[in-house]
Scaffold this motif. Structure first.
Motif, PDB file in Angstrom:
ATOM      1  N   SER A  62      39.651  34.694  39.288  1.00 50.18           N
ATOM      2  CA  SER A  62      39.289  35.753  40.230  1.00 50.18           C
ATOM      3  C   SER A  62      37.792  35.702  40.482  1.00 50.18           C
ATOM      4  O   SER A  62      36.995  35.875  39.559  1.00 50.18           O
ATOM      5  CB  SER A  62      39.674  37.127  39.670  1.00 50.18           C
ATOM      6  OG  SER A  62      39.086  38.160  40.427  1.00 50.18           O
ATOM      7  N   VAL A 102      49.019  38.890  46.810  1.00 50.93           N
ATOM      8  CA  VAL A 102      48.344  40.100  47.281  1.00 50.93           C
ATOM      9  C   VAL A 102      47.649  39.773  48.599  1.00 50.93           C
ATOM     10  O   VAL A 102      47.030  38.712  48.737  1.00 50.93           O
ATOM     11  CB  VAL A 102      47.318  40.610  46.245  1.00 50.93           C
ATOM     12  CG1 VAL A 102      46.565  41.830  46.785  1.00 50.93           C
ATOM     13  CG2 VAL A 102      48.004  40.952  44.932  1.00 50.93           C
ATOM     14  N   GLY A 153      44.007  43.607  50.031  1.00 48.99           N
ATOM     15  CA  GLY A 153      44.474  44.299  48.842  1.00 48.99           C
ATOM     16  C   GLY A 153      45.417  45.448  49.115  1.00 48.99           C
ATOM     17  O   GLY A 153      45.794  46.168  48.184  1.00 48.99           O
ATOM     18  N   PHE A 182      43.768  41.115  42.760  1.00 44.61           N
ATOM     19  CA  PHE A 182      43.390  41.990  43.864  1.00 44.61           C
ATOM     20  C   PHE A 182      41.947  41.683  44.253  1.00 44.61           C
ATOM     21  O   PHE A 182      41.100  41.496  43.379  1.00 44.61           O
ATOM     22  CB  PHE A 182      43.523  43.461  43.464  1.00 44.61           C
ATOM     23  CG  PHE A 182      44.936  43.953  43.397  1.00 44.61           C
ATOM     24  CD1 PHE A 182      45.492  44.631  44.467  1.00 44.61           C
ATOM     25  CD2 PHE A 182      45.719  43.726  42.273  1.00 44.61           C
ATOM     26  CE1 PHE A 182      46.799  45.082  44.417  1.00 44.61           C
ATOM     27  CE2 PHE A 182      47.020  44.171  42.204  1.00 44.61           C
ATOM     28  CZ  PHE A 182      47.576  44.853  43.292  1.00 44.61           C
ATOM     29  N   LYS A 222      36.234  37.874  42.224  1.00 50.06           N
ATOM     30  CA  LYS A 222      35.733  39.242  42.296  1.00 50.06           C
ATOM     31  C   LYS A 222      34.886  39.576  41.077  1.00 50.06           C
ATOM     32  O   LYS A 222      33.816  40.166  41.197  1.00 50.06           O
ATOM     33  CB  LYS A 222      36.899  40.219  42.406  1.00 50.06           C
ATOM     34  CG  LYS A 222      36.481  41.686  42.413  1.00 50.06           C
ATOM     35  CD  LYS A 222      37.666  42.619  42.558  1.00 50.06           C
ATOM     36  CE  LYS A 222      38.450  42.731  41.274  1.00 50.06           C
ATOM     37  NZ  LYS A 222      39.472  43.804  41.335  1.00 50.06           N
TER      38      LYS A 222
END
Length: 797
Positions: free
Chosen positions: A450, A534, A538, A494, A452
Motif C-alpha cells: 500500500s 477496491v 475507496g 483502501f 498510502k
C-alpha cells in the motif's frame, strides 16, 4: 412542506390533512391592519389602510405580508416619535425580540397589550401624513436591508452574495447556489460552500430571498430590493458584471450557432484578463475562441505567404525538386552512415540514429538500432574517468544474495518489491534508490504493498497473513482463503480513510481499519470469494465468487453499514477475478465460462464482443454460435479465463487463461498463459501482417504466440512478453516486431514507461526503452559522439 417530511416516519398521518396558504388579498389585509389597531385603541385616519396597501403593492391584488409587517412596524415607531437604531441596540420604549437581535426575524416585540405603556393606549393615531413620512417601499426595504446586512458576522461577504442575485440592469435574477458562488468570485470574493449555504438560508429566513423553486433557484423577494442592492455596486463591479454578461451572451450564441468570439471581442476582454474570474465553461469558451482566432491568423499568414511566393515556386519547381531529393538523400546517407558506423563506432552510430529518430519516431527498425547501440555503449569496459562509467553506475543491476521468486511494481510506481528463495522480503524505493529487506517465518504465497502508508500485506501458504511496515514490524494479523486457480487479488487496500484493507475469507470479505480491527464483514455470496478489489476513490468494493456472481458493495452513511449496491450476473462459470478500471466507472470480470465481461456501475454488461488477431477477428462473448471457437489456431482465445485487466490507456485487455494439467507426480496443477484483446480502431496492434504476437514459428502456418507474462508500456508504444516456449523476455513493437531479447522470467514497465525492470535469477536489470529516455541519459552524463571510448569487451544482451 419539504422540511417537515422527515416527521412522516414517526407520524404516518402527518400529511393526511393539508392547508394551502396563499398570499393575503387586499380585503383580508385591510382587516389585518384595522383589527389590531382597534384592539389597541389606535385610531386610523380615513383611507389610511387603503393608501398603505396601494403604496405597498401598487396595481396588485396580493399583499406580501413580510413587507406589510415591516411597514406597520415603522409607522408604529414614527407614531411613538422615534426610529430604532440600525445596530439592534436599545432605546427607551424599544425592546427588540431575541430573534431580531440575531437577524433571523423581521418583528419587534409586539405580541400583546403589554407592548404598549398605559399612557400611550388610545393616544396613538395612524395618519396619512405619517404614512408619507415612511417614504416608498424601496426606501423602507433599503433601510431594512442595511440593518440586516450590518448584523451579519461578515457584512461584506453577505452583500457580495446578495449582489449575485441582481442583474446588470438592476433587476432581480434567479440563481442556483453554485452560480451564486461563481458570481461572487467574479466580484472578487471567494465564499466557502458551507458559508454560502448558511448565508442563503439566513436571507431566506429574513424574507430577503424566496425559498428555492422547483429548479433549485433562489431570487430576491422584491424588485425594490434589487434596486437598492444595485445602488451598492461599485463602478468596477458593474463593469465586471457587464463583461461577464457579455461573455455569457456570446457563449449562448456559440452553443446555438457555433460562433466564437472575434478579434474585437477578445481585445475588449483582454483589458479585464487579470480582474475577471469566470466559471470553467465560460473560461474554456474564451480560451477556445482565442485558440481558434490564432489558428485562423496562422492560416491567413500561410495563405498570404503562399500567394506571395506562388510565382517564385512555379519558377523554382525544378530547384524545389532538387532540394527535396537532396534532403531525402541526406536522410538516406545518415542511415547508411549509422549502419556503417555501428560496426566500427556504435557511439557515433547511436547519435546519428537519435537524430534520425527526431524526424521519424515510428520506424521500429530505427528503434531497434538505437537500443542495440545503446546496449553496446552501456556494456563497455571503461575506467572511472570515462563519462560512460557514471552511466553504467546509474544502470547498475540490483543484486540479491538469493534468487528472486516474484517481484511487483507498486501502483504509483514508487516501489519495486517482492520476495526471495531465502524467505526474505525486499522493498526497493525507486526514487531514493534505497533497499529494505527482512526475513519472514514461513513460505510466502503473495505480497501486496500500500503506497498510502508504505505497508505490506504478506500472505503465507498456510492461508494466514500479516500486515507490516517496510522494516518488517508486524502491525496486525489476518486470515484469508487460498483457492486452486486465482490468488492474485485476495486482498485490496483502501486508497484513503480509516478503512485500511479488505481480505477474502471463505464466502465473506472482511474489512480492517488501520489498527487491524475488523470493522465490517461483507456477507451475501453463496460460494467462496475468489477476488476482491477496491475502487480508486475507496467508495466501492467488488467481489467475485464461486456462486457465478460478482457483487458491488458500498458504504451507507445513514445505516453505517456496507450493503450490496448492484449485482453482476451473466457468467455461467466460476467468476475468478474482478477489477475496477482506473476511473472506477467500470469493472472487468473473468470466468471459467471462457468469457470476459466489462460492466458499468449499474450492473449492465457493455462489451458484447472481444477483438483479437490483428484486428479482423471478433469472438462472441456471451456463448453465441461462433465458428472460430472450434478453430485450433484460436483455441486459447476461447479457453477458460481466471484474470483480466486493462492496459494503461485502457485500449487493450490483458487476459490470463488457464488449463488444468497433471504435473510429474500426477497432481493437478493449472498452467497459465496470457493473451491480448484490443480496441479494433485504436488498439496496440497497428499492423495487419504477421507479427511476433501471431507468428509462424518457422513454418507457413500462422498461429497465436503464447506468453506467460504480457504487459504494454504506458505510452502504448511497446510491449514486454515472456515467451512460454523459450523462457525469454521479448520487447515488441506495436506491429509485433522484436526490438530486444532479454534473459529473465519477469519484466515490468516503470510508471512513466521510460524503463523496463527485468528479473533474472538474483538480479533486477534496468533497461531504458524509449529513445527520448536514452537521449536524456546521454545528456545527463555528458556523453557525446566525440567521447573517446574503447569499443571492446562489451556484453551483448
Amino acid at each position: 412542506m419539504a422540511w417537515v417530511t422527515e416527521f412522516e416516519r414517526f407520524i404516518p398521518t402527518f400529511f393526511s390533512n393539508r392547508v394551502r396558504i396563499e398570499k393575503m388579498s387586499h380585503r383580508n389585509a385591510l382587516e389585518a391592519i384595522k383589527g389590531p389597531c382597534n384592539i389597541f385603541n389606535i385610531s386610523l385616519e380615513e383611507g389610511f389602510a387603503e393608501s398603505l396597501l396601494e403604496k405597498l403593492s401598487p396595481g396588485s391584488e396580493d399583499v406580501e405580508l413580510t413587507w406589510l409587517q415591516v411597514f406597520l412596524d415603522k409607522i408604529f415607531r414614527l407614531a411613538l416619535g422615534f426610529i430604532p437604531p440600525s445596530q439592534g441596540g436599545k432605546e427607551e420604549g424599544f425592546s427588540p425580540t431575541p430573534e431580531s437581535k440575531g437577524g433571523s426575524s423581521l418583528t419587534t416585540e409586539s405580541k400583546g397589550e403589554s407592548s404598549l405603556t398605559p399612557e400611550l393606549k388610545g393616544g396613538l393615531s395612524f395618519t396619512l401624513p405619517l404614512l408619507q413620512k415612511t417614504g416608498d417601499v424601496s426606501d423602507l426595504l433599503g433601510t431594512f436591508l442595511d440593518d440586516q446586512i450590518s448584523l451579519l458576522d461578515d457584512p461584506a461577504t453577505g452583500l457580495t452574495l446578495l449582489k449575485s442575485f441582481v442583474s446588470v440592469k438592476g433587476t432581480k435574477q434567479p440563481m442556483k447556489p453554485n452560480e451564486v458562488r461563481e458570481y461572487s468570485r467574479t466580484l472578487g470574493r471567494e465564499v466557502e460552500e458551507s458559508e454560502l449555504t448558511d448565508l442563503i438560508q439566513n436571507f431566506v429566513n429574513l424574507r430577503i430571498l424566496c425559498d428555492k423553486d422547483q429548479n433549485d433557484r433562489y431570487e430576491l423577494r422584491h424588485d425594490a430590493l434589487a434596486a437598492k442592492i444595485y445602488e451598492k455596486f461599485t463602478l468596477a463591479e458593474k463593469e465586471l458584471l457587464e463583461v461577464r454578461k457579455y461573455v455569457e451572451n456570446a457563449y449562448y450564441i456559440y452553443e446555438t450557432r457555433g460562433v466564437t468570439l472575434n478579434k474585437d471581442d477578445l481585445n475588449y476582454l483582454s483589458a479585464y484578463e487579470n480582474k475577471l474570474i469566470l466559471p470553467k465553461d465560460l473560461n474554456d469558451f474564451v480560451s477556445h475562441s482565442r485558440n481558434k482566432l490564432s489558428e485562423q491568423q496562422r492560416s491567413l499568414r500561410r495563405i498570404t505567404s503562399i500567394s506571395a511566393l506562388i510565382f517564385f515556386l512555379i519558377l523554382a519547381a525544378v530547384g524545389r525538386y532538387y532540394l527535396r531529393s537532396l534532403g531525402e538523400s541526406n536522410e538516406t546517407d545518415l542511415l547508411s552512415q549509422a549502419l556503417a558506423q555501428s560496426e566500427q563506432n556504435s557511439t557515433k552510430a547511436l547519435f546519428i540514429e537519435l537524430k534520425l529518430w527526431e524526424k521519424d519516431s515510428s520506424a521500429s527498425q530505427l528503434h531497434y538500432m538505437i537500443l542495440r547501440d545503446f546496449n553496446k555503449l552501456s556494456s563497455m569496459e571503461v575506467d572511472s574517468s570515462d563519462p560512460v562509467f557514471k552511466l553504467k553506475e546509474y544502470l547498475k543491476p540490483l543484486k540479491f544474495v538469493s534468487p528472486i521468486i516474484n517481484a511487483e511494481l507498486s501502483e504509483k510506481g514508487t516501489f519495486l518489491y517482492g520476495w526471495l528463495e531465502n524467505q526474505h522480503v525486499f522493498i526497493y524505493n525507486l526514487h531514493s534508490r534505497k533497499v529494505h529487506d527482512f526475513e519472514v517465518p514461513g513460505e510466502l504465497f503473495q505480497i501486496k504493498l500500500s503506497e498510502k502508508d508504505s505497508t505490506l500485506a504478506l500472505i503465507y501458504r498456510s492461508s494466514s497473513g500479516t500486515v507490516c511496515d517496510i522494516m518488517g514490524n508486524i502491525l496486525y494479523r489476518f486470515e484469508t482463503t487460498l483457492n486452486e486457480v486465482m490468488n492474485e487479488k485476495l486482498i485490496s487496500f483502501f486508497p484513503t480513510g480509516n478503512s485500511h484493507m479488505v481480505a477474502v475469507k471463505d464466502n465473506n470479505a472482511i474489512i480492517y481499519n488501520n489498527a487491524g480491527s475488523k470493522i465490517a464483514e461483507l456477507e451475501g455470496h453463496a460460494g467462496r470469494i475468489n477476488c476482491v478489489d477496491v475502487s480508486p476513490d475507496g467508495q466501492f468494493i467488488v467481489t467475485a465468487s464461486n456462486d457465478l456472481l460478482a457483487y458491488i458493495w458500498n458504504y451507507n452513511r445513514v445505516t453505517k453499514l456496507y450493503s450490496i449496491y448492484d449485482t453482476l450476473a451473466g457468467h455461467n462459470g466460476i467468476v475468478w477475478s474482478c477489477r475496477f478500471n482506473k476511473t472506477g466507472k467500470y469493472i472487468i470480470t473473468a470466468s471459467a465460462d471462457s468469457n470476459i465481461k466489462i460492466w458499468n456501475m449499474y450492473g449492465k454488461q457493455i462489451n458484447p464482443d472481444l477483438v483479437f488477431f490483428n484486428g479482423y477477428r471478433a469472438r462472441k462473448n456471451n456463448g453465441e454460435a461462433d465458428p472460430d471457437r472450434f478453430n485450433p489456431q484460436f483455441s486459447k482465445y476461447y479457453g477458460k479465463f481466471c484474470d483480466a485487466s486493462f492496459s494503461h490507456d485502457e485500449k487493450e485487455i490483458i487476459a490470463t487463461g488457464y488449463a488444468i494439467d497433471n504435473d510429474s507426480v500426477n497432481i493437478k496443477k493449472p498452467l497459465y498463459y496470457q493473451l491480448l484483446f484490443f480496441d479494433v480502431g485504436r488498439g496496440f496492434l497497428k499492423g495487419y501482417g504477421r507479427s511476433y504476437f501471431f507468428n509462424d514459428r518457422g513454418t507457413d502456418t500462422v498461429i497465436s504466440a503464447t506468453f506467460r507474462n504480457l504487459s504494454i508500456s504506458p505510452d502504448n508504444k511497446v510491449a514486454e512478453a515472456l515467451d512460454a516456449a523459450s523462457d525469454k523476455i521479448f520487447l515488441l513493437t506495436g506491429d509485433g516486431r522484436k526490438l530486444m531479447t532479454l534473459p529473465g522470467k519477469k519484466a515490468m514497465f516503470s510508471a512513466n514507461g521510460n524503463e523496463l525492470f527485468c528479473c533474472n535469477g538474483n538480479v533486477i536489470n534496468t533497461i531504458p526503452v524509449p529513445p527520448h529516455e536514452i537521449k536524456r541519459l546521454l545528456e545527463r552524463f555528458k556523453i557525446s559522439d566525440n567521447s573517446k571510448i574503447k569499443e571492446e569487451n562489451f556484453l551483448d544482451l
